[in-house]
Design a protein around this motif. Structure first.
Motif, mmCIF file in Angstrom:
data_model
loop_
_atom_site.group_PDB
_atom_site.id
_atom_site.type_symbol
_atom_site.label_atom_id
_atom_site.label_comp_id
_atom_site.label_asym_id
_atom_site.label_seq_id
_atom_site.Cartn_x
_atom_site.Cartn_y
_atom_site.Cartn_z
ATOM 1 N N ILE A 2 0.819 -0.938 -0.050
ATOM 2 C CA ILE A 2 -0.228 0.247 -0.160
ATOM 3 C C ILE A 2 1.316 1.464 0.066
ATOM 4 O O ILE A 2 1.729 1.429 1.137
ATOM 5 N N LYS A 3 0.326 2.372 -0.883
ATOM 6 C CA LYS A 3 1.157 3.127 -0.946
ATOM 7 C C LYS A 3 0.663 4.763 -0.946
ATOM 8 O O LYS A 3 0.809 5.762 -0.390
ATOM 9 N N LEU A 4 -1.042 4.563 -0.618
ATOM 10 C CA LEU A 4 -1.845 5.551 -0.873
ATOM 11 C C LEU A 4 -2.952 4.934 0.209
ATOM 12 O O LEU A 4 -3.682 4.014 -0.494
ATOM 13 N N ILE A 5 -3.576 5.439 1.059
ATOM 14 C CA ILE A 5 -5.090 5.553 1.878
ATOM 15 C C ILE A 5 -5.713 6.757 1.820
ATOM 16 O O ILE A 5 -5.574 7.978 2.589
ATOM 17 N N CYS A 6 -7.256 6.819 1.159
ATOM 18 C CA CYS A 6 -8.002 7.614 1.095
ATOM 19 C C CYS A 6 -8.773 7.460 1.464
ATOM 20 O O CYS A 6 -9.623 6.297 1.874
ATOM 21 N N PRO A 23 -7.498 11.595 18.368
ATOM 22 C CA PRO A 23 -5.860 11.993 18.167
ATOM 23 C C PRO A 23 -4.818 11.036 17.941
ATOM 24 O O PRO A 23 -4.174 11.186 16.757
ATOM 25 N N GLU A 24 -5.167 9.308 18.028
ATOM 26 C CA GLU A 24 -4.611 8.405 17.607
ATOM 27 C C GLU A 24 -4.194 8.489 15.915
ATOM 28 O O GLU A 24 -3.459 7.331 15.494
ATOM 29 N N TYR A 25 -5.345 9.013 15.287
ATOM 30 C CA TYR A 25 -5.313 8.878 13.769
ATOM 31 C C TYR A 25 -3.901 9.437 13.900
ATOM 32 O O TYR A 25 -3.856 9.203 12.296
ATOM 33 N N PHE A 26 -3.758 10.562 13.944
ATOM 34 C CA PHE A 26 -2.682 11.899 13.718
ATOM 35 C C PHE A 26 -0.998 11.046 13.425
ATOM 36 O O PHE A 26 -0.232 10.842 13.357
ATOM 37 N N ASP A 27 -1.396 9.818 14.859
ATOM 38 C CA ASP A 27 -0.151 8.907 15.194
ATOM 39 C C ASP A 27 0.040 8.158 14.336
ATOM 40 O O ASP A 27 1.018 7.818 13.571
ATOM 41 N N ARG A 31 2.749 7.231 11.375
ATOM 42 C CA ARG A 31 3.128 6.259 11.728
ATOM 43 C C ARG A 31 3.902 6.294 10.087
ATOM 44 O O ARG A 31 4.565 5.775 9.087
ATOM 45 N N LEU A 32 2.248 6.438 9.007
ATOM 46 C CA LEU A 32 2.550 5.610 8.279
ATOM 47 C C LEU A 32 3.595 6.311 7.028
ATOM 48 O O LEU A 32 3.526 5.479 6.728
ATOM 49 N N LYS A 33 3.296 7.174 7.580
ATOM 50 C CA LYS A 33 3.979 8.204 6.698
ATOM 51 C C LYS A 33 5.613 8.058 6.328
ATOM 52 O O LYS A 33 6.324 7.852 5.537
ATOM 53 N N LYS A 34 5.791 7.585 7.247
ATOM 54 C CA LYS A 34 7.590 7.137 7.473
ATOM 55 C C LYS A 34 8.187 6.267 6.947
ATOM 56 O O LYS A 34 8.758 5.435 6.506
ATOM 57 N N ILE A 58 -1.020 18.598 9.253
ATOM 58 C CA ILE A 58 -1.092 19.156 7.698
ATOM 59 C C ILE A 58 -0.270 18.941 6.816
ATOM 60 O O ILE A 58 -0.829 19.263 5.625
ATOM 61 N N ASP A 59 0.808 18.693 7.230
ATOM 62 C CA ASP A 59 2.023 19.002 5.932
ATOM 63 C C ASP A 59 2.255 17.238 5.608
ATOM 64 O O ASP A 59 2.942 17.512 4.936
ATOM 65 N N ASP A 60 1.818 16.858 6.229
ATOM 66 C CA ASP A 60 2.001 15.267 6.360
ATOM 67 C C ASP A 60 0.682 14.893 5.239
ATOM 68 O O ASP A 60 1.054 13.696 5.322
ATOM 69 N N ILE A 61 -0.363 14.752 4.450
ATOM 70 C CA ILE A 61 -1.110 14.434 4.338
ATOM 71 C C ILE A 61 -1.773 14.698 3.536
ATOM 72 O O ILE A 61 -1.706 16.347 2.326
#
Length: 267
Positions: A2-6, A23-27, A31-34, A58-61
């Motif tokens: 998986i490269k992209l989650i929408c 808030p766990e969504y942000f974590d 994690r997924l971006k890394k 905001i700068d990660d998605i």
């Protein structure tokens, strides 16, 4: 891999009009971006609302806003489609003539409702946290220099049913517009070359991401085109039956953080 989650937002990540994410969504997004997996918020909401809801990341998605009419990444506009001003004016007049209905207009500079639509104004500003301007006359006072991204019919309980009493039949299949249900309160009109699936496909093609490398979550009819462009397609537990019928998987409900449950399993 998986490269992209929408993911859709209202009805999928939060209740309709919700303004707080677990808030766990942000974590999980960080994690997924890394791990090389980009998260995309794909919503009927405008950017003014989404950037507040996802402020910590905001700068990660990637943001696909206004049902695909506008795509933004790290503050840069990747694509944008608008409705002709004269066409929008005609459509708004017809919506405003329907019993119990009013209009929300999402535009490049601002959002617009008419004076007197106090219930809708409160929901848009307090729930969706949108930037909204009230107009004394709708649509006559719409600024001619503000590009219109979507025109949305609002009814508190029966938008789809009322639209099918003539409005849908007239505008469905229009050469310049798409019409789709986005929940019991909303019927959305967007440019013909802009929907969630088209915007997703444009991004996939631009970055060499295949449907086999894409995961998507949704609950309503305006999510269908997006879900069809992802091999790992999920309907949320509270989704419409039509959406559950076209996806490969069904996750838990939004109230039980069904999307988050799936994200936790990804490596």
């Amino acid at each position: 891999m998986i490269k992209l989650i929408c993911s859709d937002v209202d009805g999928t990540l939060v209740p309709d009009g919700g303004h707080e994410l677990n808030p766990e969504y942000f974590d999980q997004i960080r994690r997924l971006k890394k791990a090389g997996i980009l998260f995309a918020a794909v919503s009927g909401r405008s950017y003014s609302s989404l950037k507040k809801l996802f402020a910590p990341v905001i700068d990660d998605i990637l943001f696909i806003c206004d049902n695909g009419a506008r795509t933004i990444y790290r503050g840069s506009l990747l694509s944008c489609y608008t409705i002709r001003h004269e066409l929008a004016m005609e459509l708004v007049r017809e919506i405003e003539a329907l019993p119990g209905c009013t209009t929300y207009i999402s535009a490049l500079k601002d959002g617009y409702v008419k004076e007197g639509a106090d219930e809708l104004y409160r929901w848009l500003t307090e729930g969706y946290q949108l930037d909204i301007t009230k107009l004394r006359r709708m649509p006559e006072d719409l600024p001619a220099d503000d590009g219109i991204l979507s025109v949305e019919l609002y009814h508190p309980t029966a938008a789809e049913e009322i639209a099918h009493q003539g409005l849908y039949q007239k505008w469905h299949g229009h050469r310049e517009l798409q019409l789709v249900c986005a929940g019991k309160q909303w019927m959305n009109f967007t440019p013909i070359n802009a929907d969630k699936g088209i915007a997703l496909s444009e991004y996939q093609n631009m970055h060499g991401i295949s449907p086999q490398e894409t995961m998507a979550f949704g609950d309503n009819m305006n999510d269908a085109s997006m879900l069809l462009r992802a091999d790992y397609s999920y309907a949320i537990g509270n989704a419409r039956k039509e959406i559950k019928g076209l996806t490969r998987f069904v996750a838990d409900t939004n109230m039980n953080d069904g999307v988050l449950q799936v994200l936790r399993t990804l490596k």
